[in-house]
Every structure is written in structure tokens, then in C-alpha cells.
Design a protein around this motif. Structure first.
Motif, PDB file in Angstrom:
ATOM      1  N   MET A  18       0.619  -1.150  -0.009  1.00  3.10           N
ATOM      2  CA  MET A  18       0.298  -0.480   0.066  1.00  3.10           C
ATOM      3  C   MET A  18       0.865   1.574  -0.189  1.00  3.10           C
ATOM      4  SD  MET A  18      -3.072  -1.423  -0.061  1.00  3.10           S
ATOM      5  CE  MET A  18      -3.812   0.365   0.392  1.00  3.10           C
ATOM      6  N   PRO A  19       1.102   2.257  -0.789  1.00  4.28           N
ATOM      7  CA  PRO A  19       2.218   3.146  -0.690  1.00  4.28           C
ATOM      8  C   PRO A  19       1.544   3.805  -0.398  1.00  4.28           C
ATOM      9  CG  PRO A  19      -0.450   2.878  -2.821  1.00  4.28           C
ATOM     10  CD  PRO A  19      -0.592   1.737  -2.202  1.00  4.28           C
ATOM     11  N   VAL A  20       2.166   4.773   0.104  1.00  2.72           N
ATOM     12  CA  VAL A  20       2.343   6.699   1.437  1.00  2.72           C
ATOM     13  C   VAL A  20       3.334   7.523   0.658  1.00  2.72           C
ATOM     14  CG1 VAL A  20       2.961   7.752   3.420  1.00  2.72           C
ATOM     15  CG2 VAL A  20       1.732   5.335   3.671  1.00  2.72           C
ATOM     16  N   PHE A  21       2.871   8.190  -0.072  1.00  2.00           N
ATOM     17  CA  PHE A  21       3.091   9.043  -0.754  1.00  2.00           C
ATOM     18  C   PHE A  21       3.253  10.182  -0.208  1.00  2.00           C
ATOM     19  CE2 PHE A  21       0.234   7.627  -3.553  1.00  2.00           C
ATOM     20  CZ  PHE A  21       1.318   6.579  -4.639  1.00  2.00           C
ATOM     21  N   ASP A  22       5.392  11.031  -0.016  1.00  2.00           N
ATOM     22  CA  ASP A  22       5.696  11.934   0.148  1.00  2.00           C
ATOM     23  C   ASP A  22       5.374  13.243  -0.615  1.00  2.00           C
ATOM     24  OD1 ASP A  22       7.302  11.560   2.991  1.00  2.00           O
ATOM     25  OD2 ASP A  22       8.745  10.116   1.512  1.00  2.00           O
ATOM     26  N   ARG A  42      -4.600  -0.411   8.466  1.00  2.00           N
ATOM     27  CA  ARG A  42      -4.376   0.602   9.253  1.00  2.00           C
ATOM     28  C   ARG A  42      -2.875   0.563   9.731  1.00  2.00           C
ATOM     29  NH1 ARG A  42      -9.153  -0.842  11.689  1.00  2.00           N
ATOM     30  NH2 ARG A  42      -8.115  -0.459  13.997  1.00  2.00           N
ATOM     31  N   LEU A  43      -2.644  -0.502  10.408  1.00  2.00           N
ATOM     32  CA  LEU A  43      -0.805  -0.135  11.443  1.00  2.00           C
ATOM     33  C   LEU A  43       0.081  -0.131   9.798  1.00  2.00           C
ATOM     34  CD1 LEU A  43       0.701  -0.602  13.500  1.00  2.00           C
ATOM     35  CD2 LEU A  43       0.436  -3.912  13.613  1.00  2.00           C
ATOM     36  N   ALA A  44       0.414  -1.087   9.173  1.00  2.00           N
ATOM     37  CA  ALA A  44       0.693  -1.226   8.185  1.00  2.00           C
ATOM     38  C   ALA A  44       0.723   0.509   7.487  1.00  2.00           C
ATOM     39  CB  ALA A  44      -0.338  -1.315   6.871  1.00  2.00           C
ATOM     40  N   MET A  45      -0.101   1.678   7.244  1.00  2.00           N
ATOM     41  CA  MET A  45       0.043   2.576   6.876  1.00  2.00           C
ATOM     42  C   MET A  45       0.539   3.776   8.269  1.00  2.00           C
ATOM     43  SD  MET A  45      -2.011   2.986   3.883  1.00  2.00           S
ATOM     44  CE  MET A  45      -2.278   3.975   3.473  1.00  2.00           C
ATOM     45  N   TYR A  46       0.077   3.725   9.090  1.00  7.61           N
ATOM     46  CA  TYR A  46       0.833   4.675  10.192  1.00  7.61           C
ATOM     47  C   TYR A  46       2.189   3.888  10.244  1.00  7.61           C
ATOM     48  CZ  TYR A  46      -3.620   4.380  12.506  1.00  7.61           C
ATOM     49  OH  TYR A  46      -5.014   4.261  12.212  1.00  7.61           O
ATOM     50  N   ASP A  47       3.018   2.963  10.214  1.00  5.35           N
ATOM     51  CA  ASP A  47       4.037   2.375   9.932  1.00  5.35           C
ATOM     52  C   ASP A  47       5.092   3.143   8.812  1.00  5.35           C
ATOM     53  OD1 ASP A  47       6.167   0.460  11.106  1.00  5.35           O
ATOM     54  OD2 ASP A  47       6.367  -0.301   8.766  1.00  5.35           O
ATOM     55  N   LYS A  48       3.836   3.417   8.021  1.00  7.17           N
ATOM     56  CA  LYS A  48       4.889   4.191   6.621  1.00  7.17           C
ATOM     57  C   LYS A  48       4.983   5.436   7.045  1.00  7.17           C
ATOM     58  CE  LYS A  48       3.197   1.099   3.680  1.00  7.17           C
ATOM     59  NZ  LYS A  48       3.011   0.087   2.643  1.00  7.17           N
ATOM     60  N   GLY A  49       4.776   6.190   8.111  1.00  3.85           N
ATOM     61  CA  GLY A  49       4.309   7.120   9.522  1.00  3.85           C
ATOM     62  C   GLY A  49       3.999   8.653   7.872  1.00  3.85           C
ATOM     63  N   ILE A  50       2.124   7.644   7.380  1.00  2.48           N
ATOM     64  CA  ILE A  50       0.993   8.463   6.730  1.00  2.48           C
ATOM     65  C   ILE A  50       0.655  10.299   8.101  1.00  2.48           C
ATOM     66  CG2 ILE A  50      -0.736   7.345   8.377  1.00  2.48           C
ATOM     67  CD1 ILE A  50      -1.614   7.322   5.197  1.00  2.48           C
ATOM     68  N   SER A  51       0.602  11.415   7.861  1.00  2.58           N
ATOM     69  CA  SER A  51       0.463  12.267   8.969  1.00  2.58           C
ATOM     70  C   SER A  51      -1.152  12.989   8.397  1.00  2.58           C
ATOM     71  CB  SER A  51       0.710  13.473   8.329  1.00  2.58           C
ATOM     72  OG  SER A  51       1.690  13.752   6.903  1.00  2.58           O
ATOM     73  N   ILE A  52      -1.628  12.499   6.668  1.00  3.72           N
ATOM     74  CA  ILE A  52      -2.766  12.868   5.959  1.00  3.72           C
ATOM     75  C   ILE A  52      -2.884  11.258   5.561  1.00  3.72           C
ATOM     76  CG2 ILE A  52      -4.316  14.178   4.434  1.00  3.72           C
ATOM     77  CD1 ILE A  52      -1.912  16.495   4.405  1.00  3.72           C
TER      78      ILE A  52
END
Length: 147
Positions: A18-22, A42-52
Motif C-alpha cells: 500500500m503506497p504512502v506518498f511524500d 491501518r497499522l501498515a499505513m501508520y508504520d509508513k509515517g502517514i500524516s494525511i
């Protein structure tokens, strides 16, 4: 594990793809609809440092707001949730709606909202019709990730 009819197409996974974009606005990612009910995703998204965290949905129930507020608080991130407001008039005349065929009949009532990292409602939920929500966000409110 995808929820609902999505299981017909998507299979098992661990969230790693699942991508998280800087971006200049912060790290942005999205989880759609009822996939937001999966803690491991959700944990995978949090682990990638998602802010939005974007959470588009077709869930216009009152309970959706508590889900989105929980995600914001759990992940200490801003959550933007979009749900369409749509009436029967948006569909062709030959579309047979179980809710009736009056053009003014609301089929999806909306409920879009913007939530802050402590679960506070910054905008919405809006059930009045088509709209655009605005909120000022301060990324300094998102704590740095300790990984």
C-alpha cells in the motif's frame, strides 16, 4: 483481507504494497471504504509515517464518523473522509431504485468530514448536499514516528 465484494478481485496481503506518498503537504495515503475496519492495514499505513490519511467511502451511516475519529486518534494523523451525496436524479430514467423513483430521493446522503490527530472534528460531517469542506491543518500536530 478485503471486505465485501472486493474479495472477488483482491486477495490476501500484509499492507506492505500500500503506497504512502511524500508530498509538500506531508505523507499521504488512502484506504477505501470498509478496508478501514482492518487493523493490520491501518497499522501498515501508520508504520509508513502517514500524516494525511484519506478514507473515501460509500458508508453514509452515522457510525462511520466514530470509525474515522478512532482512526485519526489511533494513528495520530489527519483523516479526510469523502462520501458522495447523490439523488435519484443522477441516474438514468430506466434505473429502478429500491428507494423510489422521485428525482429528489436521496440515495447516498454524504457525510464527508475532516478529523484532526486527536480525533477532533475539524469540518463536517456534512449531509446537506454536494459541498466542499475546508479545514486548516497543522502538520506539527502529527507526532514524529518512532520506528
Amino acid at each position: 483481507m478485503p471486505t465485501g465484494a472486493e474479495r472477488l478481485i483482491w486477495g490476501f496481503g500484509d499492507g506492505s504494497t500500500m503506497p504512502v506518498f511524500d508530498t509538500p503537504l506531508g505523507k499521504i495515503g488512502a484506504v477505501i471504504c470498509w478496508e478501514n475496519y482492518m487493523p493490520a492495514l491501518r497499522l501498515a499505513m501508520y508504520d509508513k509515517g502517514i500524516s494525511i490519511y484519506c478514507a473515501p467511502t460509500a458508508d453514509d451511516r452515522d457510525t462511520w464518523l466514530s470509525t474515522i475519529r478512532h482512526i485519526a486518534l489511533e494513528g495520530r494523523c489527519f483523516v479526510l473522509s469523502a462520501c458522495q451525496h447523490i439523488t435519484r436524479a443522477a441516474y438514468p430514467d430506466d434505473f429502478d431504485s429500491a428507494l423510489g423513483n422521485d428525482p429528489e430521493t436521496v440515495l447516498m446522503r454524504g457525510g464527508s468530514c475532516i478529523i484532526g490527530p486527536l480525533g477532533e472534528i475539524l469540518a463536517g460531517p456534512d449531509f446537506s448536499g454536494e459541498t466542499i469542506l475546508y479545514a486548516d491543518i497543522d502538520l506539527a500536530a502529527v507526532p514524529p514516528r518512532q520506528i
